[in-house]
Design an enzyme around this catalytic site. Structure first.
Site, PDB file in Angstrom:
ATOM      1  N   GLY A 163       9.110   0.108  -0.157  1.00  0.00           N
ATOM      2  CA  GLY A 163       9.674  -1.001   0.596  1.00  0.00           C
ATOM      3  C   GLY A 163      10.140  -0.703   2.000  1.00  0.00           C
ATOM      4  O   GLY A 163      10.859  -1.510   2.592  1.00  0.00           O
TER       5      GLY A 163
ATOM      6  N   HIS B 191      -4.115  -3.194  -0.540  1.00  0.00           N
ATOM      7  CA  HIS B 191      -4.567  -4.522  -0.935  1.00  0.00           C
ATOM      8  C   HIS B 191      -5.468  -5.051   0.171  1.00  0.00           C
ATOM      9  O   HIS B 191      -5.393  -6.231   0.535  1.00  0.00           O
ATOM     10  CB  HIS B 191      -3.390  -5.465  -1.168  1.00  0.00           C
ATOM     11  CG  HIS B 191      -2.579  -5.138  -2.386  1.00  0.00           C
ATOM     12  ND1 HIS B 191      -1.599  -5.956  -2.866  1.00  0.00           N
ATOM     13  CD2 HIS B 191      -2.626  -4.084  -3.244  1.00  0.00           C
ATOM     14  CE1 HIS B 191      -1.045  -5.416  -3.963  1.00  0.00           C
ATOM     15  NE2 HIS B 191      -1.650  -4.269  -4.195  1.00  0.00           N
TER      16      HIS B 191
ATOM     17  N   ASP C 192     -23.731   6.662   1.720  1.00  0.00           N
ATOM     18  CA  ASP C 192     -23.236   7.869   2.398  1.00  0.00           C
ATOM     19  C   ASP C 192     -21.944   8.384   1.768  1.00  0.00           C
ATOM     20  O   ASP C 192     -21.648   9.578   1.830  1.00  0.00           O
ATOM     21  CB  ASP C 192     -22.958   7.568   3.877  1.00  0.00           C
ATOM     22  CG  ASP C 192     -24.220   7.600   4.719  1.00  0.00           C
ATOM     23  OD1 ASP C 192     -25.210   8.212   4.286  1.00  0.00           O
ATOM     24  OD2 ASP C 192     -24.194   7.014   5.817  1.00  0.00           O
TER      25      ASP C 192
ATOM     26  N   SER D 123       7.504   5.032  -3.895  1.00  0.00           N
ATOM     27  CA  SER D 123       6.664   3.865  -4.159  1.00  0.00           C
ATOM     28  C   SER D 123       6.627   3.589  -5.653  1.00  0.00           C
ATOM     29  O   SER D 123       6.540   4.504  -6.473  1.00  0.00           O
ATOM     30  CB  SER D 123       5.244   4.134  -3.651  1.00  0.00           C
ATOM     31  OG  SER D 123       4.354   3.198  -4.198  1.00  0.00           O
ATOM     32  N   SER D 124       6.680   2.307  -6.003  1.00  0.00           N
ATOM     33  CA  SER D 124       6.676   1.943  -7.422  1.00  0.00           C
ATOM     34  C   SER D 124       5.362   2.321  -8.094  1.00  0.00           C
ATOM     35  O   SER D 124       5.286   2.385  -9.323  1.00  0.00           O
ATOM     36  CB  SER D 124       6.952   0.452  -7.580  1.00  0.00           C
ATOM     37  OG  SER D 124       6.033  -0.294  -6.818  1.00  0.00           O
ATOM     38  N   ASP D 125       4.323   2.575  -7.304  1.00  0.00           N
ATOM     39  CA  ASP D 125       3.036   2.975  -7.871  1.00  0.00           C
ATOM     40  C   ASP D 125       2.951   4.473  -8.152  1.00  0.00           C
ATOM     41  O   ASP D 125       1.886   4.968  -8.540  1.00  0.00           O
ATOM     42  CB  ASP D 125       1.890   2.580  -6.925  1.00  0.00           C
ATOM     43  CG  ASP D 125       1.712   1.072  -6.840  1.00  0.00           C
ATOM     44  OD1 ASP D 125       1.839   0.415  -7.884  1.00  0.00           O
ATOM     45  OD2 ASP D 125       1.455   0.562  -5.738  1.00  0.00           O
TER      46      ASP D 125
ATOM     47  N   HIS E 178      -6.233  -6.857  -9.032  1.00  0.00           N
ATOM     48  CA  HIS E 178      -5.199  -6.156  -8.277  1.00  0.00           C
ATOM     49  C   HIS E 178      -5.766  -5.658  -6.942  1.00  0.00           C
ATOM     50  O   HIS E 178      -5.615  -6.340  -5.929  1.00  0.00           O
ATOM     51  CB  HIS E 178      -4.653  -5.020  -9.157  1.00  0.00           C
ATOM     52  CG  HIS E 178      -3.528  -4.261  -8.540  1.00  0.00           C
ATOM     53  ND1 HIS E 178      -2.781  -3.341  -9.233  1.00  0.00           N
ATOM     54  CD2 HIS E 178      -3.026  -4.264  -7.281  1.00  0.00           C
ATOM     55  CE1 HIS E 178      -1.870  -2.836  -8.445  1.00  0.00           C
ATOM     56  NE2 HIS E 178      -1.992  -3.376  -7.254  1.00  0.00           N
TER      57      HIS E 178
ATOM     58  N   HIS F 270      -3.699   3.691  -1.975  1.00  0.00           N
ATOM     59  CA  HIS F 270      -3.792   2.365  -2.598  1.00  0.00           C
ATOM     60  C   HIS F 270      -3.503   1.312  -1.542  1.00  0.00           C
ATOM     61  O   HIS F 270      -2.548   1.437  -0.782  1.00  0.00           O
ATOM     62  CB  HIS F 270      -2.766   2.247  -3.737  1.00  0.00           C
ATOM     63  CG  HIS F 270      -2.647   0.866  -4.295  1.00  0.00           C
ATOM     64  ND1 HIS F 270      -3.738   0.134  -4.711  1.00  0.00           N
ATOM     65  CD2 HIS F 270      -1.563   0.068  -4.488  1.00  0.00           C
ATOM     66  CE1 HIS F 270      -3.329  -1.050  -5.144  1.00  0.00           C
ATOM     67  NE2 HIS F 270      -2.024  -1.121  -5.011  1.00  0.00           N
TER      68      HIS F 270
ATOM     69  N   GLY G  91       0.791  -1.220   0.000  1.00  0.00           N
ATOM     70  CA  GLY G  91       0.000   0.000   0.000  1.00  0.00           C
ATOM     71  C   GLY G  91       0.823   1.269   0.000  1.00  0.00           C
ATOM     72  O   GLY G  91       2.047   1.241   0.221  1.00  0.00           O
ATOM     73  N   ASN G  92       0.160   2.360  -0.273  1.00  0.00           N
ATOM     74  CA  ASN G  92       0.828   3.653  -0.298  1.00  0.00           C
ATOM     75  C   ASN G  92      -0.197   4.773  -0.382  1.00  0.00           C
ATOM     76  O   ASN G  92      -1.258   4.605  -0.961  1.00  0.00           O
ATOM     77  CB  ASN G  92       1.804   3.749  -1.487  1.00  0.00           C
ATOM     78  CG  ASN G  92       1.242   3.113  -2.735  1.00  0.00           C
ATOM     79  OD1 ASN G  92       0.296   3.621  -3.310  1.00  0.00           O
ATOM     80  ND2 ASN G  92       1.815   1.981  -3.154  1.00  0.00           N
TER      81      ASN G  92
HETATM   82 ZN   LIG Z   1      -0.920  -2.790  -5.485  1.00  0.00          ZN
END
Ligand SMILES: [Zn+2]
Length: 258
Positions: free
Chosen positions: A70, A121, A144, A98-100, A193, A119, A52-53
């Site tokens: 990481g 999981h 809501d 973050s790689s995202d 994903h 983001h 996540g990030n």
């Molecule tokens: Zn992801």
């Protein structure tokens, strides 16, 4: 912006920024908000290990603050967050972002009113994403916060995965919102994903990620109890969404941000 230009031209070193109070104050404030939003994912049980990030953007300067790649959440210090421009160039930070990051940057470009992206999981939202099923609005908790079902992206083609994968993930999200108001439904399920959420700032994005997980969990149970359960009708959906959002909102206290 002059400072960033000078840095890009290598005529000013990054160390010099540390002696410019305005720059330091601006980033330190955003860093605190983004770090706390990342830690909110941990507090609410939405992430394992380094999954996540969360990021936040300073629209005035076109800078994004995001979690480093990481690094365990409990060890992250504000100065370890990474500052990037909207082209993905790191302007401050010793760690890799973050790689995202490319997904976040594309969302900031495509959705101009958002100030934060989250983001995760988280299990139930990711289960719906893996099943490639939108989350129907089965009740008022969902209504809501989200003015419609939570959409799911199309599956990505092999060539979209092979190169610029994170950027193409962003494109897959944006395609879904061509005919959906991203402000009214601040969440999406990326097929196979997991969820991406957003909001006016990083804290709101993390908050929406927490609510999404709760809604996803309840929807899963609703389907389990009654496989043919139907979404709420438009009247109830509109009533709950519009009393908290929009021109005629009346939920909460008069001066409270809704
Ligand atoms: Zn992801």
């Amino acid at each position: 912006m002059l400072l960033y230009f000078l840095q890009a031209q290598k005529t000013i070193t990054l160390d010099a920024y540390r002696w410019i109070p305005t720059f330091t104050m601006l980033l330190s404030s955003l860093r605190e908000v983004v770090l706390d939003a990342n830690l909110e994912l941990v507090r609410r049980g939405l992430v394992l290990y380094t999954f996540g990030n969360v990021s936040g953007i300073d629209r005035e300067h076109g800078l994004v603050v995001i979690k480093p790649s990481g690094v365990p959440y409990q060890e992250i210090k504000p100065d370890q967050l990474v500052v990037s421009d909207l082209d993905g160039q790191v302007v401050e930070g010793n760690l890799r972002p973050s790689s995202d990051l490319p997904t976040h940057l594309l969302l900031y470009k495509a959705f101009p009113a958002i100030g934060g992206v989250a983001h995760t999981h988280s299990e139930y939202a990711t289960a719906w994403a893996q099943a490639c099923q939108p989350i129907p609005c089965f009740g008022t908790t969902h209504a809501d916060y989200f003015h419609g079902s939570i959409p799911v992206t199309g599956s990505m083609a092999d060539h979209e995965i092979a190169s610029d994968y994170e950027l193409n993930t962003g494109h897959a999200i944006v395609r879904v919102f061509r005919n959906i108001d991203y402000a009214a439904i601040p969440a999406v399920l990326v097929a196979h994903h997991g969820p991406f959420c957003w909001g006016p700032d990083a804290a709101a994005a993390a908050h929406n990620a927490v609510i999404l997980e709760s809604v996803a969990r309840m929807a899963y149970f609703t389907r389990g109890i009654h496989p043919d359960a139907q979404p709420v009708g438009r009247a109830l959906h509109d009533k709950h969404y519009l009393r908290k959002h929009g021109t005629y909102a009346y939920y909460g206290q008069a001066k409270e941000v809704k």
